[in-house]
Design a protein around this motif. Structure first.
Motif, PDB file in Angstrom:
ATOM      1  N   MET A 326     -32.668 -28.509  59.032  1.00 62.39           N
ATOM      2  CA  MET A 326     -31.493 -28.581  58.153  1.00 62.39           C
ATOM      3  C   MET A 326     -31.889 -29.258  56.835  1.00 62.39           C
ATOM      4  N   MET A 327     -32.722 -30.292  56.923  1.00 58.88           N
ATOM      5  CA  MET A 327     -33.226 -30.954  55.710  1.00 58.88           C
ATOM      6  C   MET A 327     -33.992 -29.956  54.859  1.00 58.88           C
ATOM      7  N   LEU A 329     -33.795 -26.693  54.932  1.00 59.38           N
ATOM      8  CA  LEU A 329     -32.901 -25.652  54.420  1.00 59.38           C
ATOM      9  C   LEU A 329     -32.223 -26.128  53.143  1.00 59.38           C
ATOM     10  N   ARG A 330     -31.711 -27.339  53.171  1.00 59.35           N
ATOM     11  CA  ARG A 330     -31.035 -27.862  51.981  1.00 59.35           C
ATOM     12  C   ARG A 330     -32.032 -28.056  50.848  1.00 59.35           C
ATOM     13  N   ARG A 333     -33.124 -24.687  49.273  1.00 60.45           N
ATOM     14  CA  ARG A 333     -32.143 -23.897  48.545  1.00 60.45           C
ATOM     15  C   ARG A 333     -31.533 -24.644  47.361  1.00 60.45           C
ATOM     16  N   VAL A 334     -31.283 -25.911  47.512  1.00 57.51           N
ATOM     17  CA  VAL A 334     -30.586 -26.603  46.434  1.00 57.51           C
ATOM     18  C   VAL A 334     -31.441 -27.683  45.788  1.00 57.51           C
ATOM     19  N   GLU A 337     -31.391 -33.806  45.592  1.00 57.85           N
ATOM     20  CA  GLU A 337     -30.576 -34.274  44.478  1.00 57.85           C
ATOM     21  C   GLU A 337     -31.408 -35.099  43.504  1.00 57.85           C
ATOM     22  N   LYS A 345     -37.396 -39.884  50.946  1.00 59.95           N
ATOM     23  CA  LYS A 345     -36.681 -38.721  51.444  1.00 59.95           C
ATOM     24  C   LYS A 345     -37.666 -37.639  51.905  1.00 59.95           C
ATOM     25  N   ARG A 348     -39.097 -38.627  55.110  1.00 58.69           N
ATOM     26  CA  ARG A 348     -38.212 -38.434  56.250  1.00 58.69           C
ATOM     27  C   ARG A 348     -38.179 -36.966  56.684  1.00 58.69           C
TER      28      ARG A 348
ATOM     29  N   GLU B 187     -28.074 -34.840  57.097  1.00 54.60           N
ATOM     30  CA  GLU B 187     -28.239 -33.541  57.742  1.00 54.60           C
ATOM     31  C   GLU B 187     -27.766 -33.562  59.188  1.00 54.60           C
ATOM     32  N   LEU B 190     -24.102 -33.070  58.921  1.00 51.04           N
ATOM     33  CA  LEU B 190     -23.763 -31.671  58.640  1.00 51.04           C
ATOM     34  C   LEU B 190     -23.797 -30.829  59.914  1.00 51.04           C
ATOM     35  N   LEU B 191     -24.753 -31.127  60.786  1.00 48.47           N
ATOM     36  CA  LEU B 191     -24.829 -30.385  62.049  1.00 48.47           C
ATOM     37  C   LEU B 191     -23.689 -30.786  62.983  1.00 48.47           C
ATOM     38  N   SER B 270     -23.392 -25.616  50.324  1.00 52.24           N
ATOM     39  CA  SER B 270     -23.109 -24.448  49.502  1.00 52.24           C
ATOM     40  C   SER B 270     -22.999 -23.232  50.421  1.00 52.24           C
ATOM     41  N   ASN B 272     -24.115 -20.288  50.537  1.00 51.65           N
ATOM     42  CA  ASN B 272     -25.276 -19.490  50.951  1.00 51.65           C
ATOM     43  C   ASN B 272     -26.074 -20.135  52.091  1.00 51.65           C
ATOM     44  N   LEU B 273     -25.721 -21.360  52.460  1.00 51.48           N
ATOM     45  CA  LEU B 273     -26.427 -22.007  53.571  1.00 51.48           C
ATOM     46  C   LEU B 273     -25.683 -21.859  54.901  1.00 51.48           C
ATOM     47  N   ARG B 277     -27.077 -22.704  58.632  1.00 47.56           N
ATOM     48  CA  ARG B 277     -26.549 -23.869  59.321  1.00 47.56           C
ATOM     49  C   ARG B 277     -25.972 -23.477  60.683  1.00 47.56           C
ATOM     50  N   LEU B 280     -28.720 -23.167  63.170  1.00 42.24           N
ATOM     51  CA  LEU B 280     -29.247 -24.473  63.580  1.00 42.24           C
ATOM     52  C   LEU B 280     -28.250 -25.210  64.469  1.00 42.24           C
TER      53      LEU B 280
END
Lengths: 471, 471
Positions: A326-327, A329-330, A333-334, A337, A345, A348, B187, B190-191, B270, B272-273, B277, B280
């Protein structure tokens, strides 16, 4: 099949063993004539107290270990044992006869310095038998098993280790249908083909190899933990299938072959079902893995309690891998930050994506070898720390490789290969990343020494590989 | 929170209990005046030997069971117990006083016919205490616990059962982060949101309810197997998330809400994820489920050995579900091959898709309640057969529902709703399917009687529901 393979192994070993025997037998002559052989070279390093001697394989142990291997793969056949025992005894007698008064003891002082039991055995027991050159194989091989063999096993180079053990893993990876009693079920066959396709695409099998190395250190017979090694590799394969899907990395290729969701297998299904099948096969790999670990370890004699702990660790690992992905994936794509562009980060992500699996691979043999009360909390926490470092090193090296490959093929903006993604190189530069890698390397090698003070040169070599690998 | 809920439950029960007490106390008068109450109606059926009496709740047990429930939810508070004990004793004394010589024994013969222990207790012990109407609650409730309560628990209607137990399941389903010691990991959050979204979309929770019913039959405290009930529901949720993905059923909705891969949760990622997600989260549900089952059952006092067997069965179930979904995938996209349009094939799909989960749900409480040597192989194989039938009935009813719904909304070619797909209705017609459903129903009810001769009207009611359900 496996016998044919073993026979081949022996064919390969024989000339090598012949050479080692000669070099050992002629040790005194070679010293006198200044000939360089594995034995004289090793001896010169030891006598100069050169630290290099510690990372070099002891050729005498290699010689003994090969004899032992041949004996073991003959299933302790007594004739083979007698032949090998005579060969060893005769070789050592030559060392005694060709040299001066104390030459045999000096030889033992050089080549058995770290193994008092073996030293005493040769000097007391075997020496007395030289006049007869009888068949001393029984006691001899028993001693080899408990001391020399272990040293030899846990201090080989990664390449040597892989050469011997990779085949055990590869041979065991094929998955067979569960429902064998009924008629074969077409859909089970379709899933089997898919799972085996992805498993056989291959990979370095670093995870199971690393697990074997740790198991060796705790003297667990490798066949006993094979179900666990296989299970971990299946979980890894499962996560790679998911990684490649359109909603994730959208990668049509995996190691140069079609990704599972982009291929039929001998036209076994219609093309529009491939992605759905890939998803089901990836889930099924988890199911097969759990069943194998949970049942296989019990069949191999581990206790219900320790297997329960193993299954617990594996479940947690799966959860952590989901977090890591998931980390990823984010991040992919994005981007990470802007305001939190911190190296912490990245560390991790690497820890969850790569480090956690390494941790489980190195921790589980310890859990299986020791009872809960036995465990040194300190030892386990050191291994956890080491795994975390290894995961981060692996990722740093990955980022460097992206840049180096980019440079090699003349891409100008190699840094942009991963668009919009923060990497170690984009954060601290090429030199910064290399420097940090070296710091982590030193720290890791130190931790290995603390975890396994009796030496694990093989695991150290794996760590070196993490840092220097070209693929 | 849960205390407030319990208090509410009691508020709801009180008037009902008051009415039951009155009806019990006035039993003789009501018989004389021909008034119809739960007690007189039940008594008339028993006296006519009407088989309907067997499927009707015994109102006297309901009365006792409510008293017991109140006592238990007061945590066996002695004052509450004394109050309830006096109420029961006074009520029964009324039955004795208002009737003729043998009226009390006749009452017991009607209402405690199947429970000799309780019959004797009332007739010998309690009768002697009527003059004093003291506080006989202790012995009394102990007896209730072992006999009447069990009967009452395992012979309720599905709706009553669900009313009481669904809340236990729903309350327990929320998933919490594993990594609570570190800072919370974005993350992981988010899951968690994604998993809880899909879990909370709901469903009938038939699987955990059915498991509870079987656990009741084997007198396993429901809280002890709650981790298993939750784990099974998570696996089910996971498979539904995968089902809805574009490469599979490509369904944007699940129970009228957006499918997980089509939604963010409070704009947390976002758009597109979302599909990545969802994948996962579906894998993570498997991980959470395995960890919960493997660890939770041990914490609740089951043995390492029995938990190992449970994990083995769950792994096999996951594999079988993959096969079932692969069957479904092929059947939905390419239709079942013309030449093998056999009802056997449909039965096998239903067995793998639905029957296998029912099997595991009903088998696992037996495995947990009995030691391996205890198990009646016969009992287990009957349960397996029953589960297979239930899976097939569920699917046949599904196919009928498709047609009935189609007819209800005036679609002419309701049969074509599932284009190109063979269903029970397309194979053997509406009447043929209904007829076969009735045959399977009779066979299943017979099997329930053989599995649990002391009666499980609740499980029978579940089977009735399978056959008659409207959704």
């Amino acid at each position: 099949m496996s016998t044919a393979r073993e026979a081949n192994d022996q064919l390969w070993i024989m000339p090598f063993l012949g050479q080692l025997t000669d070099d050992c037998r002629d040790f005194n002559d070679d010293i006198t004539s200044n000939s360089v052989t594995p034995f004289t070279y090793y001896a010169s390093l030891v006598q100069r107290k050169d630290p290099l001697a510690n990372s070099l394989l002891n050729p005498f142990y290699t010689f003994l270990n090969h004899c032992s291997d041949i004996y073991l793969s003959s299933h302790r056949d007594s004739q083979t044992g007698a032949f090998l025992g005579r060969r060893i005894a005769r070789t050592l007698r030559s060392v005694k006869i060709t040299g001066e008064e104390r030459s045999f003891v000096q030889f033992l002082n050089i080549f058995c310095a770290d193994n008092r039991t073996l030293h005493n055995y040769f000097n007391n027991k075997l020496l007395k038998q030289f006049p007869f050159v009888s068949d001393p194989e029984k006691t001899f091989f028993r001693l080899l098993d408990v001391s020399s063999v272990k040293y030899a096993r846990t201090n080989r180079k990664l390449e040597t280790y892989a050469f011997e053990n990779l085949i055990k893993i590869e041979d065991a990876l094929n998955i067979f249908p569960v429902h064998t009693q009924d008629d074969s079920i077409l859909e089970e066959t379709l899933l089997m083909s898919a799972m085996n396709y992805s498993v056989q695409i291959g990979g370095k099998r670093l995870r199971p190899l690393l697990m074997f190395m740790v198991a060796d250190l705790y003297e667990i017979e490798l066949n006993r933990i094979l179900p666990l090694a296989r299970g971990i590799e299946y979980l890894h394969t499962s996560s790679l299938i998911f990684d490649d899907l359109p909603a994730r990395d959208n990668s049509d290729l995996r190691r140069g072959q079609a990704a599972l969701h982009k291929t039929t297998i001998n036209n076994d299904i219609s093309y529009n079902l491939c992605e759905g099948r890939a998803q089901l096969a990836a889930v099924d790999l988890i199911a097969i893995s759990m069943g194998l670990i949970n049942g296989g370890l019990i069949r191999n004699g581990f206790s219900f309690e320790s297997v329960n702990r193993v299954v617990g660790e594996i479940s947690l690992l799966m959860h952590d891998l989901c977090i890591g992905q998931m980390m990823d994936l984010r991040a992919a794509r994005v981007g990470i930050e802007e305001d939190s562009k911190k190296i912490d980060k990245l560390d991790r992500i690497a820890w969850f994506k790569t480090g956690k699996t390494i941790e489980v691979v190195m921790i589980l043999p310890v859990l299986l070898a020791k009872s809960p009360s036995d465990e040194q909390a300190l030892e386990l926490s050191r291994i956890r720390k080491l795994s975390q470092l290894m995961g981060i090193m692996f990722q740093m090296r990955d980022d460097l490789l992206d840049v180096e490959e980019g440079a090699a093929i003349g891409k100008p903006a190699a840094l942009d290969i991963k668009k919009n993604t923060v990497t170690y190189v984009s954060l601290i530069g090429i030199d910064g990343t290399r420097e940090r890698l070296q710091q982590f390397l030193a720290q890791s090698l130190q931790l290995v020494d603390e975890c396994w003070p009796k030496g694990s040169a093989t695991i150290k070599d794996v760590i070196q590989y993490f840092v220097t690998r070209k693929t």
